[in-house]
Design an enzyme around this catalytic site. Structure first.
Site, PDB file in Angstrom:
ATOM      1  N   LYS A   1      22.679 -40.494 -12.007  1.00  0.00           N
ATOM      2  CA  LYS A   1      22.177 -41.495 -12.949  1.00  0.00           C
ATOM      3  C   LYS A   1      20.671 -41.725 -12.774  1.00  0.00           C
ATOM      4  O   LYS A   1      19.921 -41.793 -13.757  1.00  0.00           O
ATOM      5  CB  LYS A   1      22.940 -42.806 -12.756  1.00  0.00           C
ATOM      6  CG  LYS A   1      24.395 -42.726 -13.205  1.00  0.00           C
ATOM      7  CD  LYS A   1      25.157 -44.009 -12.913  1.00  0.00           C
ATOM      8  CE  LYS A   1      26.593 -43.924 -13.411  1.00  0.00           C
ATOM      9  NZ  LYS A   1      27.361 -45.139 -13.135  1.00  0.00           N
TER      10      LYS A   1
ATOM     11  N   SER B   1      30.941 -49.386 -14.692  1.00  0.00           N
ATOM     12  CA  SER B   1      29.634 -49.265 -14.042  1.00  0.00           C
ATOM     13  C   SER B   1      28.502 -49.827 -14.890  1.00  0.00           C
ATOM     14  O   SER B   1      27.391 -50.018 -14.380  1.00  0.00           O
ATOM     15  CB  SER B   1      29.344 -47.802 -13.706  1.00  0.00           C
ATOM     16  OG  SER B   1      29.217 -47.026 -14.883  1.00  0.00           O
TER      17      SER B   1
END
Length: 797
Positions: A685, A642
């Protein structure tokens, strides 16, 4: 392109449920439901496994813990038509082979009936013995046998006495036995007088005495025979007397069990053994052990109204298969059939057995023994010590009981696939795989069904009613747990906990209705209880122990985003990623991999961005670059791709020597064509970087770059959405590396023209120029190195 114009509008950051769309005010008005929501595929497999009577169609329920597998399966089984309860099972003494107790199956309820009737019989048998053996008839008949034996012996001795007297002898009884002695005028001759008799007369008396003594010996030798004959008559008398007493009982019992041949055979064996034992009784001892006639009823379904459903929380071998207990006696361990104890398989026989697969596999012998039982279709009780061959004590070998059961294992997907791969017997025994989903589509119909499901849970848990606003907040949280705005989570254990805690906060404020604020407080309280580690990391960043910039620009430095999971709680945190570039041979060094902290997925991401770099900027010339990438202040393992887009951005920045904005954080993976791909944990996030920026003070320029394909997963906290609506924080969605570069640098990325060149003052032009510079320098170094040997040869010549 301005920051505000490119940022996602607040409506895309959170798709909340509108309470005004509900047609109720509280959950009291919502109809309960009996059906299961969203598990049609799994329930179809369960139905197949239940209805299939063929061998091997046991069920493995696949899905993570907390998804409600156990509840849903139990709910399905409870709704099945009620069938007659299965057999009762008991163990009885095997009189010919006591080490191999016999198992008898009876229709439900008749096992306890047989046991109680046998108990009453044994109690009555004590009175029968006393009555029979103390009766006048018994005493008279036994005395006759005694008298007959005594008379026969006395008649033989009297006959010898008469013969002795006729020949001048008399039979005397002495302490050492019978002897013949001479008499004269009715008096026994002393030895000295006997010696004075004429020799001829003396020899005659001695001869007659010897003959009579031999006859006497024959009479005495027949005494044991007469005693044995008497005992046999007494034994037969004992048998006849008790047989007459117990025959009515056994005839009555046999009439009740004419339809059960095994019971009739057992009753005949009991009767014969009783009579055999009675024969052995002597005149003084009238008691014998009745322990061997008791019934050990191990499965009693007399009170069972339907097919048994048994769940075992600790599936040890003994818990599943039962045990044979022992007791210490005279320094040894002894046992008998009455110490056989049943296991869960006995209780579930004829029904369903529910087990946790992971717990089952962790218990010695349990898994292999269960498979063996399912294949053989029988329950065999064995001692663990015997299976280990560490105990030589003689024990029992109970007759196996026929097994007919559906085993339902509960486990996660990884365990199911591991068993499928490494255990060849697994798929032949568990052919019905019920794959339970973790979410359902967020449609109006499913929302209505989900609301009914919540109302059903609330009423079954006897909770306060929930308002429509509270229900809407619960649905929002369900969407957040699903990680997709178009889905609802059906991890019902977490939803149930949220219901309970929301009601708790409503009662704390002495309310009679759970409102949205109570649900919100329950969520916040859960986060507060779980986020100590997050607070510590945030504090370390604010105190600049962990170095993260949220303002300004920097060459070769970017803020990546990661997710940390602690049980059910997960949170995001920013990580500084740096890169350095110099002249080299086309190598991109992943420092995490070099020190063995990078996992395979992270390594894959770095290799992909390396190939993208070569394909984008060095298709017709060598990539004369040596670069390094690292997660700064990272001291543990790193995996996942990611951060590959962030690593690519920071690598391009190091090459082009163009600074990147530090008020932006980046997440997203990249493929070889420069497309930004979706990642997991996007909400956490974004919120992780938002919390840091908020703690330092929102500037209005800060934000996060996410993949455009992650927009459908956004379900951000209300405070993040509010900051975005006030244009104090921004979320940008990008599809390509070029879009991300423009946001991070403020420069146009630049498209390559037909000549293979990029526009001047574009970011890609800067990268291309730097790479060309590296190539030129490298070639010049190579020329210089190659010219050195020629110069040396010339000087030598």
């Amino acid at each position: 392109m301005t920051t505000q114009r490119q940022a996602l509008v607040p409506e895309l950051l959170r798709e909340s449920c509108d309470p005004s769309t509900f047609d109720f005010e509280t959950t009291d008005e919502v109809q309960e439901m009996d059906d299961v929501v969203g598990q049609e595929r799994a329930l179809a497999a369960v139905e197949l496994g239940i209805k299939m009577k063929r061998e091997g169609y046991n069920i493995f329920a696949i899905g993570p813990h907390g998804i409600g597998k156990r509840y849903l399966i139990q709910h399905y089984l409870d709704r099945l038509p009620h069938l007659p309860p299965p057999k009762d099972w008991c163990y009885v003494n095997h009189f010919k082979e006591p080490r191999k107790p016999a198992a008898i199956g009876l229709p439900a309820g008749r096992g306890i009936e047989l046991k109680e009737q046998m108990e009453r019989f044994l109690e009555a048998m004590e009175d029968m013995f006393a009555t029979a053996f103390e009766s006048e008839e018994y005493q008279v008949r036994r005395q006759i046998f005694e008298d007959e034996a005594k008379k026969e012996s006395e008649q033989a001795i009297e006959s010898l006495q008469e013969r002795a007297q006729a020949n001048g002898l008399v039979l005397l009884r002495t302490p050492v036995g019978f002897v013949f002695a001479p008499v004269h005028d009715g008096e026994v001759l002393p030895p000295d007088e006997f010696q004075k008799l004429a020799e001829e007369e003396r020899k005659k008396l001695e001869k007659i005495s010897e003959e009579l003594q031999q006859e006497l010996q024959k009479v005495m030798n027949r005494t044991p025979f007469r005693e044995r004959k008497k005992r046999e008559k007494v034994r037969q008398l004992n048998r006849d007397m008790i047989d007459v007493a117990i025959r009515p009982w056994f005839e009555e019992l046999r009439e009740k069990y004419t339809d059960l041949p095994e019971v009739l055979g057992y009753l005949d064996a009991v009767r014969e053994d009783v009579l055999s034992q009675v024969e052995q009784l002597d005149n003084k001892e009238r008691e014998f052990s009745m322990r061997s006639y008791h019934i050990n009823l191990i499965v009693d379904n007399s009170k069972t109204q339907h097919t048994p459903i048994v769940e075992v929380s600790n599936p040890t071998y003994r818990e599943l298969f039962g045990n044979i207990e022992r007791f210490a006696h005279m320094g040894t361990l002894e046992t008998d059939y009455q110490l056989i104890r049943p296991g869960a398989l006995h209780r579930a026989n004829g029904g369903y057995l529910i087990l946790e697969a992971r717990k089952l596999l962790s218990q010695p012998f349990a898994w292999e023994s269960l498979k063996r039982a399912l294949k053989r279709k029988e329950i065999r009780i064995e001692l663990v010590e015997q299976m280990l061959a560490i105990n030589s004590t003689i024990s029992l070998e109970p007759q196996p009981i026929p097994l007919q059961v559906k085993v339902i294992l509960l486990g996660d997907r990884m365990l199911y696939y591991l068993l499928s791969l490494y255990d060849p017997e697994f798929e032949t025994l568990f052919k019905a795989a019920a794959d339970f989903g973790e979410d359902i589509a967020r449609t109006p119909e499913n929302q209505r069904l989900y609301t009914r499901l919540l109302a059903t849970l609330i009423k079954r848990e006897d909770l306060l009613p929930f308002s429509r606003g509270a229900v809407a907040r619960l649905l929002d949280q369900s969407v957040r747990l699903a990680g997709d705005t178009k889905k609802f989570s059906i991890r019902m254990s977490e939803i149930r906990d949220l219901l309970l805690e929301s009601e708790h906060w409503a009662r704390e404020r002495q309310a009679t209705l759970v409102e949205a604020q109570d649900v919100h407080q329950a969520i916040e309280a859960l986060i507060f209880r779980s986020d100590r580690a997050r607070e510590q990391l945030l504090e370390a960043t604010l105190r600049e122990t962990l170095l993260i910039h949220t303002e300004g620009s920097k060459v070769g430095q970017i803020n990546g985003l990661a997710v940390i999971q602690f049980g059910r709680f997960s949170f995001g945190r920013p990580n500084r990623i740096t890169a350095r570039a110099r002249i080299g041979k086309g190598e991109v060094i992943d420092i995490e991999r070099e020190v063995k902290l990078g996992g395979p997925l992270h390594t894959k991401g770095v290799l992909i961005l390396s190939n993208y770099l070569a394909a984008q900027y060095a298709t017709e010339q060598p990539l004369s670059l040596s670069a390094s990438l690292v997660f700064e202040q990272s001291y543990g393992a790193i995996d996942g791709d990611s951060a590959s887009s962030a690593e690519l951005y920071v690598l391009l920045s190091a090459i082009a020597q163009v600074p990147l904005r530090q008020d932006l954080a980046v997440t997203g993976s990249v493929n070889q064509f420069g497309e930004i791909q979706p990642i997991g944990g996007v909400n956490e996030k974004i919120e992780g970087f938002f919390d840091l920026c908020k703690a330092r003070g929102l500037t209005g320029t800060q934000g996060v770059l996410i993949p455009k394909s992650n927009i459908k997963h956004l379900m951000l906290r209300p405070d993040v959405v509010y900051a975005a609506s006030q244009k104090k924080f921004h979320v940008f969605a990008v599809e390509t590396v070029q879009e991300g570069i423009e946001l991070l640098t403020g420069m146009p990325a630049g498209e390559v023209d037909e000549q293979g060149s990029y526009p001047e003052d574009s970011f890609n032009a800067r990268v291309s120029e730097r790479l060309q510079h590296f190539l030129t320098k490298r070639l010049s170094f190579q020329q210089a190195e190659s010219s050195e040997p020629s110069k040396e040869r010339t000087e030598k010549t």
